[in-house]
Design a protein around this motif. Structure first.
Motif, PDB file in Angstrom:
ATOM      1  N   LYS A  68       2.254   1.822  -3.422  1.00 13.14           N
ATOM      2  CA  LYS A  68       1.232   2.394  -4.306  1.00 13.14           C
ATOM      3  C   LYS A  68       1.048   3.877  -4.003  1.00 13.14           C
ATOM      4  O   LYS A  68       0.933   4.691  -4.926  1.00 13.14           O
ATOM      5  CB  LYS A  68      -0.094   1.659  -4.137  1.00 13.14           C
ATOM      6  CG  LYS A  68      -0.086   0.269  -4.728  1.00 13.14           C
ATOM      7  CD  LYS A  68      -1.391  -0.454  -4.438  1.00 13.14           C
ATOM      8  CE  LYS A  68      -1.336  -1.899  -4.892  1.00 13.14           C
ATOM      9  NZ  LYS A  68      -2.530  -2.655  -4.501  1.00 13.14           N
ATOM     10  N   ASP A  69       1.005   4.226  -2.713  1.00 12.90           N
ATOM     11  CA  ASP A  69       0.867   5.637  -2.333  1.00 12.90           C
ATOM     12  C   ASP A  69       2.048   6.454  -2.836  1.00 12.90           C
ATOM     13  O   ASP A  69       1.882   7.574  -3.332  1.00 12.90           O
ATOM     14  CB  ASP A  69       0.764   5.785  -0.807  1.00 12.90           C
ATOM     15  CG  ASP A  69      -0.565   5.286  -0.252  1.00 12.90           C
ATOM     16  OD1 ASP A  69      -1.477   4.997  -1.059  1.00 12.90           O
ATOM     17  OD2 ASP A  69      -0.681   5.173   0.992  1.00 12.90           O
ATOM     18  N   ASN A  96       0.824  -1.217   0.000  1.00 16.17           N
ATOM     19  CA  ASN A  96       0.000   0.000   0.000  1.00 16.17           C
ATOM     20  C   ASN A  96       0.856   1.265   0.000  1.00 16.17           C
ATOM     21  O   ASN A  96       0.549   2.229  -0.703  1.00 16.17           O
ATOM     22  CB  ASN A  96      -0.946   0.007   1.198  1.00 16.17           C
ATOM     23  CG  ASN A  96      -2.069  -0.998   1.049  1.00 16.17           C
ATOM     24  OD1 ASN A  96      -2.402  -1.413  -0.054  1.00 16.17           O
ATOM     25  ND2 ASN A  96      -2.646  -1.406   2.163  1.00 16.17           N
ATOM     26  N   MET A  97       1.925   1.255   0.784  1.00 11.11           N
ATOM     27  CA  MET A  97       2.796   2.429   0.838  1.00 11.11           C
ATOM     28  C   MET A  97       3.510   2.637  -0.502  1.00 11.11           C
ATOM     29  O   MET A  97       3.711   3.776  -0.935  1.00 11.11           O
ATOM     30  CB  MET A  97       3.832   2.295   1.962  1.00 11.11           C
ATOM     31  CG  MET A  97       3.230   2.354   3.362  1.00 11.11           C
ATOM     32  SD  MET A  97       2.341   3.898   3.684  1.00 11.11           S
ATOM     33  CE  MET A  97       0.663   3.310   3.746  1.00 11.11           C
TER      34      MET A  97
END
Length: 112
Positions: A51-52, A48-49
């Motif tokens: 992707k962020d 997720n990080m």
């Protein structure tokens, strides 16, 4: 590493509560299970990080492009302003010259 994970996963399927498994082995298996779950949460967080971070980088690149476009527009406007001021100076100079000639001719004709 994958073999260890496969072993841990397959060992999860084996009933832990059966009589021949010592309590220490059960605790080790529970710790291994907890560590695996923690690793999976960490993997999900890392994904997720990433992707962020990728999204934020795209936003930065878009902002840089918009800034470059705005800078180009400002440069073009500044150039046009400079050219307009030059035309104004030339027109003003021509007007002053024509006014001076008119004034001289007017005075020479005896009409004051």
């Amino acid at each position: 590493m994958k073999v260890l994970i496969i072993f841990l996963l397959s060992s999860l399927c084996v009933p832990v509560a059966y009589a021949g498994v010592p309590e220490d082995l059960q605790k080790l298996q529970q710790r291994a299970n907890a560590a695996y779950e923690q690793m999976m949460r960490a993997q999900k967080d890392a994904d997720n990080m990433q992707k962020d971070a990728s999204f934020a980088e795209r936003k930065v690149q878009d902002a840089k492009k918009r800034l470059a476009d705005a800078q180009k527009e400002a440069d073009t406007a500044r150039q046009k302003s400079t050219e307009a001021n030059s035309r104004l100076e030339r027109a003003t100079s021509q007007w002053k010259e024509a006014s001076d000639i008119l004034e001289r001719e007017w005075r020479q004709s005896g009409r004051k």
